[in-house]
Design a protein around this motif. Sequence first.
Motif, PDB file in Angstrom:
ATOM      1  N   LEU A   1       0.827  -1.205   0.000  1.00  0.00           N
ATOM      2  CA  LEU A   1       0.000   0.000   0.000  1.00  0.00           C
ATOM      3  C   LEU A   1       0.863   1.257   0.000  1.00  0.00           C
ATOM      4  N   TYR A   2       0.360   2.269  -0.666  1.00  0.00           N
ATOM      5  CA  TYR A   2       1.026   3.567  -0.684  1.00  0.00           C
ATOM      6  C   TYR A   2       0.302   4.524   0.243  1.00  0.00           C
ATOM      7  N   SER A   3       1.065   5.370   0.914  1.00  0.00           N
ATOM      8  CA  SER A   3       0.464   6.404   1.742  1.00  0.00           C
ATOM      9  C   SER A   3      -0.340   7.341   0.854  1.00  0.00           C
ATOM     10  N   SER A   4      -1.225   8.123   1.459  1.00  0.00           N
ATOM     11  CA  SER A   4      -2.098   9.001   0.688  1.00  0.00           C
ATOM     12  C   SER A   4      -1.370  10.193   0.102  1.00  0.00           C
ATOM     13  N   GLY A   5      -0.134  10.412   0.495  1.00  0.00           N
ATOM     14  CA  GLY A   5       0.604  11.530  -0.064  1.00  0.00           C
ATOM     15  C   GLY A   5       0.183  12.882   0.470  1.00  0.00           C
ATOM     16  N   THR A   6      -0.362  12.922   1.700  1.00  0.00           N
ATOM     17  CA  THR A   6      -0.818  14.196   2.259  1.00  0.00           C
ATOM     18  C   THR A   6       0.352  15.113   2.620  1.00  0.00           C
ATOM     19  N   THR A   7       1.550  14.565   2.762  1.00  0.00           N
ATOM     20  CA  THR A   7       2.705  15.389   3.125  1.00  0.00           C
ATOM     21  C   THR A   7       3.836  15.257   2.106  1.00  0.00           C
ATOM     22  N   GLY A   8       3.551  14.873   0.892  1.00  0.00           N
ATOM     23  CA  GLY A   8       4.574  14.716  -0.124  1.00  0.00           C
ATOM     24  C   GLY A   8       4.223  13.572  -1.049  1.00  0.00           C
ATOM     25  N   LYS A   9       5.217  13.065  -1.784  1.00  0.00           N
ATOM     26  CA  LYS A   9       4.953  11.952  -2.690  1.00  0.00           C
ATOM     27  C   LYS A   9       4.535  10.716  -1.905  1.00  0.00           C
ATOM     28  N   PRO A  10       3.600   9.928  -2.460  1.00  0.00           N
ATOM     29  CA  PRO A  10       3.181   8.710  -1.761  1.00  0.00           C
ATOM     30  C   PRO A  10       4.360   7.772  -1.509  1.00  0.00           C
ATOM     31  N   LYS A  11       4.296   7.068  -0.397  1.00  0.00           N
ATOM     32  CA  LYS A  11       5.354   6.136  -0.018  1.00  0.00           C
ATOM     33  C   LYS A  11       4.785   4.718  -0.029  1.00  0.00           C
ATOM     34  N   GLY A  12       5.446   3.812  -0.715  1.00  0.00           N
ATOM     35  CA  GLY A  12       5.027   2.420  -0.734  1.00  0.00           C
ATOM     36  C   GLY A  12       5.572   1.689   0.483  1.00  0.00           C
ATOM     37  N   VAL A  13       4.696   1.027   1.224  1.00  0.00           N
ATOM     38  CA  VAL A  13       5.105   0.289   2.427  1.00  0.00           C
ATOM     39  C   VAL A  13       5.237  -1.180   2.052  1.00  0.00           C
ATOM     40  N   ILE A  14       6.428  -1.725   2.196  1.00  0.00           N
ATOM     41  CA  ILE A  14       6.676  -3.096   1.756  1.00  0.00           C
ATOM     42  C   ILE A  14       7.216  -3.941   2.905  1.00  0.00           C
ATOM     43  N   ARG A  15       6.769  -5.180   2.935  1.00  0.00           N
ATOM     44  CA  ARG A  15       7.229  -6.151   3.933  1.00  0.00           C
ATOM     45  C   ARG A  15       7.670  -7.425   3.222  1.00  0.00           C
ATOM     46  N   PRO A  16       8.515  -8.187   3.859  1.00  0.00           N
ATOM     47  CA  PRO A  16       8.912  -9.461   3.241  1.00  0.00           C
ATOM     48  C   PRO A  16       7.705 -10.385   3.117  1.00  0.00           C
ATOM     49  N   LEU A  17       7.639 -11.138   2.030  1.00  0.00           N
ATOM     50  CA  LEU A  17       6.605 -12.157   1.896  1.00  0.00           C
ATOM     51  C   LEU A  17       6.844 -13.264   2.912  1.00  0.00           C
ATOM     52  N   SER A  18       5.757 -13.828   3.417  1.00  0.00           N
ATOM     53  CA  SER A  18       5.884 -14.851   4.465  1.00  0.00           C
ATOM     54  C   SER A  18       6.354 -16.190   3.911  1.00  0.00           C
ATOM     55  N   GLY A  19       5.996 -16.470   2.665  1.00  0.00           N
ATOM     56  CA  GLY A  19       6.361 -17.757   2.077  1.00  0.00           C
ATOM     57  C   GLY A  19       5.500 -18.912   2.533  1.00  0.00           C
ATOM     58  N   VAL A  20       4.466 -18.634   3.336  1.00  0.00           N
ATOM     59  CA  VAL A  20       3.615 -19.714   3.844  1.00  0.00           C
ATOM     60  C   VAL A  20       2.550 -20.064   2.810  1.00  0.00           C
TER      61      VAL A  20
END
Length: 535
Positions: free
Chosen positions: A167-186
């Motif tokens: 998911l990307y932030s809404s960009g209310t304070t600048g360019k949107p930021k993509g939030v990434i986490r490692p895949l679980s692999g399960v």
Amino acid sequence: MSATPPADLRHPGVHARDNGGKPAIIMADSGQTLSYATLETRSCQLAHLLRARGLSPGDHAAVLLGNEPAYLEACWAAQRAGLYLTPVNTHLTASEAGYIIADCGARALIAGGPAGALLPEMEPVISTVPVRLAVGDPLPGFDLYQDAIADYPGSPLPDETEGCLMLYSSGTTGKPKGVIRPLSGVPFGAGETELSTLLQLMYGIGGSSVYLSPAPLYHAAPLRWIMASHRIGGTVVVMERFDAAATLRAIERYRVTHAQFVPTHFVRMLKLPDKLRESFDTSSLQRVVHTAAPCPAEVKRAIMGWWGPIVHEYYAGSESNGFCTIGPAEWLAHPGSVGRPLVSTVHILGESGDELGPGQTGTVWFGNGPVFRYHNDPERTARAFNDRGWSTLGDVGHVDEEGYLYLTGRASDMIIRGGVNIHPREIEDILVMHPEVEDVAVIGVPDFELGERVAAVVQPAHRGRAGPELAAQLMAFCAARAARFKCPESVEFVTELPRLPTGKLLKRALRKDGGGRDGGPGAVTHAQRAQEAGR
């Protein structure tokens, strides 16, 4: 289906096997219904298509659609194929949407509906995406979604593994930021269990529940809660778009048991005429949850007076680094609080990084929370963490003696008037309760003597009443309820504030406009200085 999911897995296929005809998705306005069996078949077909066209676990896909069933088919296809899926806000400009699609490295794009008009301007970005599917009307350079998936089996992939929303932030304070986490692999169905368990244990959502989602599907909270509800086996009613009266109509029509709102939704439903509000039967509601922004205390009391003590609240971000929750009884004992942390620990830090005590206001940090990073942005990632490993979303607040968190606003929204910090939310909470105010934003505007002064930008309930007299009334209304130095020294009226459908206010857009004064032909402008009001 050729495979039988084990009993301990949670995903739509389990419910398609056990009760395939049950509605998984109902569109609120049209009544269009998608059963669990159909959701399973179509998401499997799309997963096979994506795999056949070269996407492997860990690759990225994006979806640029309005609220419609195909959106959730795409989400479940990516989830079961081990992909990262990025929902893109359909209200962005072509350059903003193109930035997200390029930044996430999408190798597939499912698009259509309201997004179709954006695509020609995004051609340089779109042309680099190998797999392009159009939902609904044909789009140049895209395969028709329904025709394309028809060639693939509706049975699960042989190697299903959990994907993840990026998911990307809404960009209310600048360019949107993509939030990434490692895949679980399960294996598919063995992951993402925390939220579905929370929905069951804390909010009572189960297989017989009907969950109403009035918000855009590209927003983090609605999408995550819908998918968690599907893992549980409930029915989800999706509104094509929010409308206050239509929301009450949907609650009555579908006997909704659970719903999630933002405070703006509450305000707009409360401001419906009493006779209209009272004409709808909302007695089926068991739990109502709100998030995205702190709710003004008077608004929350009014909602509970209407629906009863069933209103819960939580505070979290797309980063999921912290999660605070509070129930109705707790909130009545701690009005204005967003709760205590369910995961992580809350710390309030001052400007020098020192930890502050109860009642002292500073930046909110979370310790011992899940690790995250911002995609392609190591500098922003570094700024979100301190040397103790705690992370922040940039919110400002304090805790009380019992550990309940109270949010004041965002650090970037702070108004500094003559060296004194003023939190806009406090004044916004006052003004929004005036019967002539539909919506309001409080911002700081430059002042030669004080550095900044307080200004209110108001969306009036009745446009024809906007003018000096109403401005004076609003300033007097505020002055009777807050210290004078916190109150607006000017009031400006606009036709509509730049608020996202998720409820978030784009204050940076107001500041660019100079407080809305150059906000375009839709603005109804009027500046009323405090001196003119006799203060």
